[in-house]
Design a protein around this motif. Structure first.
Motif, short mmCIF file in Angstrom:
data_model
loop_
_atom_site.label_atom_id
_atom_site.label_comp_id
_atom_site.label_asym_id
_atom_site.label_seq_id
_atom_site.Cartn_x
_atom_site.Cartn_y
_atom_site.Cartn_z
N ILE A 31 82.53 -2.98 30.37
CA ILE A 31 83.71 -3.03 29.49
C ILE A 31 83.58 -4.19 28.50
O ILE A 31 83.90 -4.06 27.31
N SER A 32 83.10 -5.33 28.99
CA SER A 32 82.94 -6.50 28.13
C SER A 32 81.95 -6.24 27.01
O SER A 32 82.14 -6.70 25.88
N GLU A 33 80.90 -5.50 27.30
CA GLU A 33 79.94 -5.13 26.26
C GLU A 33 80.58 -4.20 25.24
O GLU A 33 80.42 -4.37 24.02
N GLU A 34 81.32 -3.22 25.71
CA GLU A 34 81.96 -2.26 24.81
C GLU A 34 82.96 -2.95 23.88
O GLU A 34 83.13 -2.54 22.73
N LEU A 35 83.59 -4.01 24.37
CA LEU A 35 84.63 -4.70 23.61
C LEU A 35 84.10 -5.95 22.88
O LEU A 35 84.89 -6.70 22.31
N ASP A 36 82.79 -6.16 22.92
CA ASP A 36 82.17 -7.33 22.27
C ASP A 36 82.77 -8.64 22.77
O ASP A 36 83.00 -9.58 22.00
N VAL A 37 83.03 -8.71 24.05
CA VAL A 37 83.54 -9.94 24.66
C VAL A 37 82.45 -11.02 24.59
O VAL A 37 81.28 -10.76 24.87
N GLU A 38 82.86 -12.24 24.24
CA GLU A 38 81.90 -13.31 24.01
C GLU A 38 81.31 -13.91 25.28
O GLU A 38 80.17 -14.36 25.29
N LEU A 39 82.10 -13.95 26.36
CA LEU A 39 81.67 -14.66 27.57
C LEU A 39 82.11 -13.87 28.79
O LEU A 39 83.25 -13.40 28.87
N PHE A 40 81.19 -13.74 29.75
CA PHE A 40 81.48 -13.01 30.98
C PHE A 40 81.16 -13.90 32.17
O PHE A 40 80.09 -14.52 32.24
N CYS A 41 82.08 -13.96 33.11
CA CYS A 41 81.92 -14.78 34.32
C CYS A 41 81.67 -13.84 35.50
O CYS A 41 82.50 -12.98 35.80
N ILE A 42 80.55 -14.03 36.18
CA ILE A 42 80.13 -13.06 37.20
C ILE A 42 80.72 -13.34 38.59
O ILE A 42 80.48 -12.57 39.52
N GLY A 43 81.50 -14.40 38.73
CA GLY A 43 82.11 -14.70 40.02
C GLY A 43 82.86 -16.01 39.98
O GLY A 43 82.62 -16.85 39.10
N THR A 44 83.76 -16.19 40.94
CA THR A 44 84.60 -17.39 40.98
C THR A 44 84.69 -17.93 42.40
O THR A 44 85.15 -17.23 43.31
N GLU A 45 84.20 -19.15 42.59
CA GLU A 45 84.34 -19.89 43.86
C GLU A 45 83.88 -19.05 45.05
O GLU A 45 84.64 -18.73 45.96
N LEU A 46 82.59 -18.73 45.05
CA LEU A 46 82.00 -17.90 46.10
C LEU A 46 80.77 -18.59 46.70
O LEU A 46 79.71 -17.99 46.86
N PHE A 47 80.91 -19.86 47.04
CA PHE A 47 79.76 -20.68 47.39
C PHE A 47 78.94 -20.10 48.54
O PHE A 47 77.71 -20.00 48.46
N ASN A 48 79.59 -19.71 49.64
CA ASN A 48 78.84 -19.16 50.77
C ASN A 48 78.09 -17.88 50.38
O ASN A 48 76.93 -17.68 50.76
N PHE A 49 78.76 -17.04 49.63
CA PHE A 49 78.15 -15.78 49.18
C PHE A 49 76.92 -16.06 48.32
O PHE A 49 75.84 -15.49 48.52
N VAL A 50 77.06 -16.96 47.38
CA VAL A 50 75.94 -17.29 46.48
C VAL A 50 74.80 -17.95 47.25
O VAL A 50 73.62 -17.65 47.03
N SER A 51 75.14 -18.86 48.16
CA SER A 51 74.12 -19.60 48.89
C SER A 51 73.37 -18.74 49.90
O SER A 51 72.15 -18.87 50.06
N ASN A 52 74.10 -17.85 50.57
CA ASN A 52 73.51 -17.07 51.66
C ASN A 52 72.80 -15.80 51.21
O ASN A 52 72.00 -15.24 51.96
N ARG A 53 73.09 -15.35 49.99
CA ARG A 53 72.53 -14.07 49.53
C ARG A 53 71.87 -14.24 48.16
O ARG A 53 72.23 -13.58 47.17
N PRO A 54 70.87 -15.11 48.05
CA PRO A 54 70.27 -15.41 46.74
C PRO A 54 69.62 -14.21 46.07
O PRO A 54 69.68 -14.08 44.84
N ASP A 55 69.00 -13.33 46.85
CA ASP A 55 68.34 -12.16 46.24
C ASP A 55 69.37 -11.24 45.59
O ASP A 55 69.11 -10.68 44.51
N PHE A 56 70.51 -11.08 46.24
CA PHE A 56 71.56 -10.25 45.66
C PHE A 56 71.98 -10.80 44.30
O PHE A 56 72.12 -10.06 43.33
N TRP A 57 72.20 -12.11 44.23
CA TRP A 57 72.71 -12.70 42.99
C TRP A 57 71.67 -12.66 41.87
O TRP A 57 72.02 -12.43 40.71
N LYS A 58 70.43 -12.85 42.22
CA LYS A 58 69.39 -12.77 41.19
C LYS A 58 69.33 -11.36 40.61
O LYS A 58 69.23 -11.16 39.40
#
Length: 342
Positions: free
Chosen positions: A148-175
């Motif tokens: 949707i952000s691409e279709e609307l030419d949105v300038e900035l996209f945030c892929i997640g908010t305050e998910l430290f355990n998720f990001v730390s424990n699942r690095p392959d998923f996030w990459k």
């Protein structure tokens, strides 16, 4: 005579060059002067668009939400009719179109809400099966709003908010998720990490900005003065600059804000209903110092105030919440953001 004319022309060019350089030196670097706009139950009204535009912000963050009934429920629910209009796909599309009428830039920032106030940074599943189910639903959630952000030419996209355990424990998923987002979204990408974990987050190399939800503890005092607030910022400014240097990225405050209460700078993230007492001036002073101490830094790209409600009667002098609306802090915000347009 010809050589005199040539000399005069050279002198004129030199003077113009010096004046141009002087003007460029005095110009303020463009920043993301942002507002986090709370979603509406129904379509956003023109009066509400005008109201937020009057803050002189140049960026608006929109937050579509996904919901988990509890921390062990792996199926994320999003874009469903039970949600408010502004939290769903059609609501984001409508709100972006209305904000564009006022030439406002956009950050789309999908977030997870956990029932019972569980902190998303602690999210962790017990089985690999649950992790996989959650990852699949989270990827679907993020990729929907990236598209949707691409279709609307949105300038900035945030892929997640305050998910430290998720990001730390699942690095392959996030990459892989970042790679998939970049296939469908051509704008800039960040991630919003909590103030106490941003320097431990492992995905900054793959993103365009370091995103920090900047609820740094500043002072233990009930009502610190300007100098005390400045002093409280010093160690945090140092750690932020170090992170920017390490990853060679600018930093965005994906959220910043203070409540209008005593002790607001001791635990700025605290959103409990009970509070020690109203303190409108402290909220205003906290904004003033943040703007003065942070905004001019080269490593800083801008920030998004948390938060702004739709409705011109929101906030007020008896309101203890984060919004600066109809409080002294609103004047501080408008004055500072407005200075970039002068």
């Amino acid at each position: 005579m010809q050589w005199k004319s040539a000399l005069l022309i050279i002198q004129i060019f030199l003077m113009v060059g010096l004046l141009t350089a002087s003007c460029q030196t005095n110009q303020r670097s463009p920043k993301m002067n942002g507002i986090s706009l709370v979603a509406s139950r129904d379509s956003i009204l023109d009066t509400e668009v005008n109201y937020v535009a009057e803050t002189e912000a140049n960026y608006i963050a929109l937050m579509p939400f996904g919901f988990l009934p509890d921390s062990q429920e792996p199926q994320l629910k999003f874009n469903i009719n039970r949600q408010w209009f502004g939290e769903r796909k059609e609501g984001i599309e409508h709100t972006v179109s209305k904000l564009r009428e006022r030439n406002l830039n956009i950050m789309v920032k999908p977030q997870i809400w956990l029932r019972n106030g569980t902190f998303t940074g602690d999210l962790e599943f017990e089985t690999e099966e649950d992790w996989k189910q959650f990852e699949d639903s989270y990827a679907e959630f993020i990729l929907l709003y990236a598209e949707i952000s691409e279709e609307l030419d949105v300038e900035l996209f945030c892929i997640g908010t305050e998910l430290f355990n998720f990001v730390s424990n699942r690095p392959d998923f996030w990459k892989n998720l970042i790679s998939e987002v970049r296939k469908i979204y051509s704008g800039q990408i960040t991630y919003a990490e909590n103030w106490d974990k941003f320097d431990q987050t492992t995905i900054w190399d793959d993103l365009d900005y370091i995103g920090v939800d900047a609820y740094f503890p500043i002072s233990d005092e009930a009502s610190p003065d300007i100098d005390q607030i400045k002093e409280g910022w010093e160690p945090h400014l140092s750690s932020l600059e170090s992170a920017s240097d390490k990853f060679e990225k600018q930093i965005i405050f994906t959220e910043f804000g203070y409540r209008s209460i005593d002790h607001a700078l001791k635990t700025p993230w605290n959103s409990e209903r009970e509070h020690p007492g109203l303190n409108l001036n402290l909220q205003s002073n906290a904004y003033q110092v943040l703007f003065e101490q942070v905004w001019s830094k080269e490593w800083f790209a801008g920030g998004f105030l948390w938060k702004w409600h739709q409705g011109t009667n929101s906030g007020g002098l008896e309101n203890s919440r984060f919004t600066p609306q109809n409080k002294p802090a609103e004047k501080e915000l408008k004055s500072f953001y407005g200075s970039f347009r002068n």
